[in-house]
Design a protein around this motif. Structure first.
Motif, PDB file in Angstrom:
ATOM      1  N   VAL A 124       0.677  -1.150  -0.143  1.00 29.02           N
ATOM      2  CA  VAL A 124      -0.121  -0.141   0.096  1.00 29.02           C
ATOM      3  C   VAL A 124       0.907   1.208  -0.048  1.00 29.02           C
ATOM      4  O   VAL A 124       0.369   2.350  -0.393  1.00 29.02           O
ATOM      5  N   ALA A 125       2.373   1.170   0.563  1.00 32.17           N
ATOM      6  CA  ALA A 125       2.814   2.369   0.512  1.00 32.17           C
ATOM      7  C   ALA A 125       3.460   2.842  -0.979  1.00 32.17           C
ATOM      8  O   ALA A 125       3.659   4.016  -1.234  1.00 32.17           O
ATOM      9  N   GLY A 126       3.372   1.855  -1.974  1.00 29.42           N
ATOM     10  CA  GLY A 126       3.507   2.202  -3.279  1.00 29.42           C
ATOM     11  C   GLY A 126       2.333   2.633  -4.142  1.00 29.42           C
ATOM     12  O   GLY A 126       2.438   2.735  -5.266  1.00 29.42           O
ATOM     13  N   LEU A 127       1.245   2.624  -3.637  1.00 28.74           N
ATOM     14  CA  LEU A 127      -0.066   2.831  -4.518  1.00 28.74           C
ATOM     15  C   LEU A 127      -0.271   4.286  -4.401  1.00 28.74           C
ATOM     16  O   LEU A 127       0.065   5.330  -3.957  1.00 28.74           O
ATOM     17  N   THR A 128      -0.992   4.496  -5.759  1.00 26.77           N
ATOM     18  CA  THR A 128      -1.474   5.701  -6.178  1.00 26.77           C
ATOM     19  C   THR A 128      -2.779   6.193  -5.047  1.00 26.77           C
ATOM     20  O   THR A 128      -3.255   4.982  -4.682  1.00 26.77           O
ATOM     21  N   GLU A 129      -3.257   7.497  -5.134  1.00 26.53           N
ATOM     22  CA  GLU A 129      -4.620   7.715  -4.349  1.00 26.53           C
ATOM     23  C   GLU A 129      -5.546   6.987  -4.856  1.00 26.53           C
ATOM     24  O   GLU A 129      -6.333   6.283  -4.097  1.00 26.53           O
ATOM     25  N   ALA A 130      -5.682   6.909  -6.197  1.00 26.98           N
ATOM     26  CA  ALA A 130      -6.769   6.157  -6.605  1.00 26.98           C
ATOM     27  C   ALA A 130      -6.818   4.378  -6.402  1.00 26.98           C
ATOM     28  O   ALA A 130      -7.879   3.951  -5.754  1.00 26.98           O
ATOM     29  N   GLU A 131      -5.547   3.995  -6.141  1.00 24.84           N
ATOM     30  CA  GLU A 131      -5.409   2.569  -5.991  1.00 24.84           C
ATOM     31  C   GLU A 131      -5.562   2.382  -4.583  1.00 24.84           C
ATOM     32  O   GLU A 131      -6.237   1.474  -4.230  1.00 24.84           O
ATOM     33  N   ARG A 132      -5.046   3.295  -3.710  1.00 23.58           N
ATOM     34  CA  ARG A 132      -5.269   3.100  -2.333  1.00 23.58           C
ATOM     35  C   ARG A 132      -6.889   3.300  -2.056  1.00 23.58           C
ATOM     36  O   ARG A 132      -7.206   2.673  -0.791  1.00 23.58           O
ATOM     37  N   ALA A 133      -7.424   4.093  -2.586  1.00 21.03           N
ATOM     38  CA  ALA A 133      -8.802   4.174  -2.486  1.00 21.03           C
ATOM     39  C   ALA A 133      -9.785   3.044  -2.651  1.00 21.03           C
ATOM     40  O   ALA A 133     -10.689   2.642  -1.998  1.00 21.03           O
ATOM     41  N   GLU A 134      -9.425   2.058  -3.700  1.00 19.28           N
ATOM     42  CA  GLU A 134      -9.670   0.930  -4.172  1.00 19.28           C
ATOM     43  C   GLU A 134      -9.607  -0.030  -3.088  1.00 19.28           C
ATOM     44  O   GLU A 134     -10.331  -0.694  -2.774  1.00 19.28           O
ATOM     45  N   VAL A 135      -8.293  -0.247  -2.575  1.00 16.09           N
ATOM     46  CA  VAL A 135      -8.122  -1.072  -1.536  1.00 16.09           C
ATOM     47  C   VAL A 135      -8.666  -0.850  -0.376  1.00 16.09           C
ATOM     48  O   VAL A 135      -9.210  -1.754   0.302  1.00 16.09           O
ATOM     49  N   HIS A 136      -8.977   0.487   0.142  1.00 15.05           N
ATOM     50  CA  HIS A 136      -9.748   0.760   1.329  1.00 15.05           C
ATOM     51  C   HIS A 136     -11.214   0.453   1.015  1.00 15.05           C
ATOM     52  O   HIS A 136     -11.832   0.013   2.051  1.00 15.05           O
ATOM     53  N   ARG A 137     -11.660   0.687  -0.021  1.00 13.40           N
ATOM     54  CA  ARG A 137     -13.091   0.187  -0.414  1.00 13.40           C
ATOM     55  C   ARG A 137     -13.268  -1.297  -0.156  1.00 13.40           C
ATOM     56  O   ARG A 137     -14.105  -1.637   0.343  1.00 13.40           O
ATOM     57  N   MET A 138     -12.195  -1.987  -0.578  1.00 16.65           N
ATOM     58  CA  MET A 138     -12.455  -3.429  -0.516  1.00 16.65           C
ATOM     59  C   MET A 138     -12.271  -3.999   0.781  1.00 16.65           C
ATOM     60  O   MET A 138     -12.962  -4.636   1.366  1.00 16.65           O
ATOM     61  N   LEU A 139     -11.225  -3.181   1.572  1.00 17.16           N
ATOM     62  CA  LEU A 139     -11.165  -3.417   3.066  1.00 17.16           C
ATOM     63  C   LEU A 139     -12.313  -3.066   3.801  1.00 17.16           C
ATOM     64  O   LEU A 139     -12.609  -3.557   4.886  1.00 17.16           O
ATOM     65  N   SER A 140     -13.328  -2.036   3.587  1.00 15.17           N
ATOM     66  CA  SER A 140     -14.312  -1.728   4.207  1.00 15.17           C
ATOM     67  C   SER A 140     -15.376  -2.945   4.128  1.00 15.17           C
ATOM     68  O   SER A 140     -16.347  -2.741   5.121  1.00 15.17           O
ATOM     69  N   MET A 141     -15.345  -3.822   3.180  1.00  9.38           N
ATOM     70  CA  MET A 141     -16.215  -4.979   2.958  1.00  9.38           C
ATOM     71  C   MET A 141     -15.721  -6.137   3.824  1.00  9.38           C
ATOM     72  O   MET A 141     -16.338  -7.043   3.799  1.00  9.38           O
ATOM     73  N   LEU A 142     -14.591  -6.075   4.337  1.00  6.30           N
ATOM     74  CA  LEU A 142     -14.047  -7.070   5.184  1.00  6.30           C
ATOM     75  C   LEU A 142     -14.899  -7.528   6.313  1.00  6.30           C
ATOM     76  O   LEU A 142     -15.043  -6.706   7.040  1.00  6.30           O
ATOM     77  N   ARG A 143     -15.410  -8.734   6.470  1.00  5.98           N
ATOM     78  CA  ARG A 143     -16.033  -9.053   7.325  1.00  5.98           C
ATOM     79  C   ARG A 143     -15.129 -10.238   8.304  1.00  5.98           C
ATOM     80  O   ARG A 143     -14.926 -11.462   7.640  1.00  5.98           O
ATOM     81  N   THR A 144     -14.619  -9.839   9.475  1.00  7.10           N
ATOM     82  CA  THR A 144     -13.693 -10.715  10.311  1.00  7.10           C
ATOM     83  C   THR A 144     -14.530 -11.698  11.088  1.00  7.10           C
ATOM     84  O   THR A 144     -15.232 -11.243  11.907  1.00  7.10           O
ATOM     85  N   GLY A 145     -14.107 -12.909  10.849  1.00  7.97           N
ATOM     86  CA  GLY A 145     -14.740 -13.609  12.002  1.00  7.97           C
ATOM     87  C   GLY A 145     -13.729 -13.718  13.149  1.00  7.97           C
ATOM     88  O   GLY A 145     -13.048 -13.031  13.349  1.00  7.97           O
ATOM     89  N   ARG A 146     -14.136 -14.287  14.239  1.00  7.86           N
ATOM     90  CA  ARG A 146     -13.488 -14.068  15.522  1.00  7.86           C
ATOM     91  C   ARG A 146     -13.440 -15.527  16.124  1.00  7.86           C
ATOM     92  O   ARG A 146     -14.570 -16.144  16.338  1.00  7.86           O
ATOM     93  N   ALA A 147     -12.349 -15.904  16.771  1.00  7.65           N
ATOM     94  CA  ALA A 147     -12.261 -17.186  17.336  1.00  7.65           C
ATOM     95  C   ALA A 147     -13.054 -17.076  18.805  1.00  7.65           C
ATOM     96  O   ALA A 147     -13.034 -15.829  19.273  1.00  7.65           O
ATOM     97  N   ARG A 148     -13.703 -17.991  19.172  1.00  6.63           N
ATOM     98  CA  ARG A 148     -14.681 -18.019  20.256  1.00  6.63           C
ATOM     99  C   ARG A 148     -14.019 -18.610  21.681  1.00  6.63           C
ATOM    100  O   ARG A 148     -13.333 -19.833  21.391  1.00  6.63           O
ATOM    101  N   ARG A 149     -14.321 -18.388  22.660  1.00  6.11           N
ATOM    102  CA  ARG A 149     -13.765 -19.002  23.811  1.00  6.11           C
ATOM    103  C   ARG A 149     -15.016 -19.317  24.670  1.00  6.11           C
ATOM    104  O   ARG A 149     -16.130 -18.535  24.647  1.00  6.11           O
ATOM    105  N   ARG A 150     -14.653 -20.239  25.546  1.00  5.83           N
ATOM    106  CA  ARG A 150     -15.997 -20.653  26.585  1.00  5.83           C
ATOM    107  C   ARG A 150     -15.891 -19.531  27.807  1.00  5.83           C
ATOM    108  O   ARG A 150     -15.277 -19.042  28.242  1.00  5.83           O
ATOM    109  N   SER A 151     -17.212 -19.414  27.945  1.00  4.31           N
ATOM    110  CA  SER A 151     -17.431 -18.065  29.176  1.00  4.31           C
ATOM    111  C   SER A 151     -17.757 -18.914  30.398  1.00  4.31           C
ATOM    112  O   SER A 151     -18.052 -19.858  30.341  1.00  4.31           O
ATOM    113  N   ARG A 152     -18.123 -18.311  31.444  1.00  3.88           N
ATOM    114  CA  ARG A 152     -18.487 -18.472  32.448  1.00  3.88           C
ATOM    115  C   ARG A 152     -20.090 -19.061  32.742  1.00  3.88           C
ATOM    116  O   ARG A 152     -20.325 -19.522  33.562  1.00  3.88           O
TER     117      ARG A 152
END
Length: 360
Positions: A124-152
């Motif tokens: 990302v350090a070598g991207l143009t402004e337009a390319e970085r904006a595209e990466v940020h747009r794709m990143l905004s759609m990232l839906r991150t899962g999360r490992a689960r742990r046992r609760s009390r």
């Protein structure tokens, strides 16, 4: 029929990875089904590609809007190939090779998709402004899962430990023990504590890392804490809870007083561990390791952090290059206490980090 050409296969498997990062159930088997389906279709037709992917890669109704957003972002243009004729058109596409009526069509350009796949792996350090904006747009759609742990806490279950209280209470109410009741521990997402280095040496990556942090917070707001680190420790979790990424980043910019300064990570970790806790959490430190403070202090605090945290992951943007060596003072001090040292220079690296958090 012939196998899809290698460049096309790479493009489509990259699209499937993008879908998985956005939370769509596009696993390996579904991706292979897509490739098999496209042997019988015209890959230059947007409707064929759209419907073949929609029918093979989506696992639940919730996947459909995510699929549409990713398709538009990855291939360029709108929801290519959406049929006005609805289900009948879908059937014709599947059975007859895409002769159905099409509406709202915008061309699917394999070259554009290939560029999107290349962009996923670019620093990302070598991207143009337009390319970085595209990466940020794709990143905004990232839906991150999360490992689960046992609760009390407990919940009713068909099997497991006997729930004596419920069993006895029901027996007293009915006059006899008609049925043994059972219970099991509930689970909850494992907490992630993310430290983002906003010093001068991390300037090319800080905004993209904070956008990744925004995706984490949006996915699990109650199980994610984010701190900016530079010359002082600044909590930015509240600012990142805003739905819109641009607004969230503006709020973060106003909250951080030490953008592009130095890094005193040892002092800031000491402050965090004195005031807060990372017990049972996955601690993620995103930094290049250029420590302006005492590396020995950083080593001491990393040892404390590793004793508290479930796992410690260091994200270094330079790790993505083959000639990377952890030679900075901060990296050498931290290395003995890390569970993982991973790259953090590209969209693909953030997707891999997301997968790691989902299965830690």
């Amino acid at each position: 029929m012939a196998e899809p050409a290698a460049p096309l296969t790479g493009t489509l498997t990259g699209f499937a990875r993008t879908l998985r990062a956005a939370g769509v159930g596009a696993d390996h088997e579904r991706t292979q089904n897509l490739l098999r389906a496209l042997r019988h279709l015209d890959v230059t037709e947007p409707g064929d590609v759209y419907w073949a992917g929609r029918l093979t890669l989506c696992a639940t109704p919730d996947d459909l809007p995510r699929y549409d957003r990713c398709f538009a972002a990855y291939f360029g243009g709108g929801k290519a190939g959406r049929q006005r004729a609805g289900t009948t058109a879908v059937t014709r596409h599947t059975a007859a090779g895409g002769d159905g009526e099409e509406g709202d069509e915008s061309p699917v350009a394999p070259a554009a998709a290939s560029r999107a796949e290349v962009l996923r792996h670019r620093d990302v350090a070598g991207l143009t402004e337009a390319e970085r904006a595209e990466v940020h747009r794709m990143l905004s759609m990232l839906r991150t899962g999360r490992a689960r742990r046992r609760s009390r806490r407990f919940e009713s279950a068909h099997r497991g430990a006997m729930d004596q209280r419920r069993t006895i209470r029901e027996a007293l109410r009915k006059g006899d023990v008609a049925r043994l009741r059972h219970r099991t521990h509930t689970t909850r997402p494992r907490q992630v504590v993310l430290f983002v280095d906003v010093s001068g040496s991390m300037a090319p990556y800080a905004e993209t890392l904070l956008r990744f942090a925004h995706a984490l917070v949006r996915s699990e707001p109650r199980a994610t804490r984010v701190y900016a680190v530079g010359t002082r420790l600044t909590s930015v979790t509240a600012e990142l809870r805003h739905r819109d990424p641009g607004t969230a980043l503006n709020e973060v910019s106003r909250a951080i007083p030490d953008w592009s300064g130095g890094t005193r990570l040892g002092e800031e970790l000491r402050e965090f561990l004195t005031r807060y806790s990372a017990r049972g959490a996955i601690a993620v430190i995103a930094s290049d390791g250029w420590e302006r403070g005492d590396p020995a202090l950083l080593g001491t605090q990393m040892a404390r952090l590793s004793r508290q945290a479930y796992r410690v992951i260091w994200v270094n943007p330079h790790k993505g290059y083959e000639d990377f060596q952890p030679l900075t003072g901060g990296m050498r001090a931290a290395l003995p206490y890390l569970d993982d040292l991973v790259a953090g220079h590209s969209l693909a690296a953030y997707e891999e980090l997301s997968e790691r958090l989902a299965h830690a």
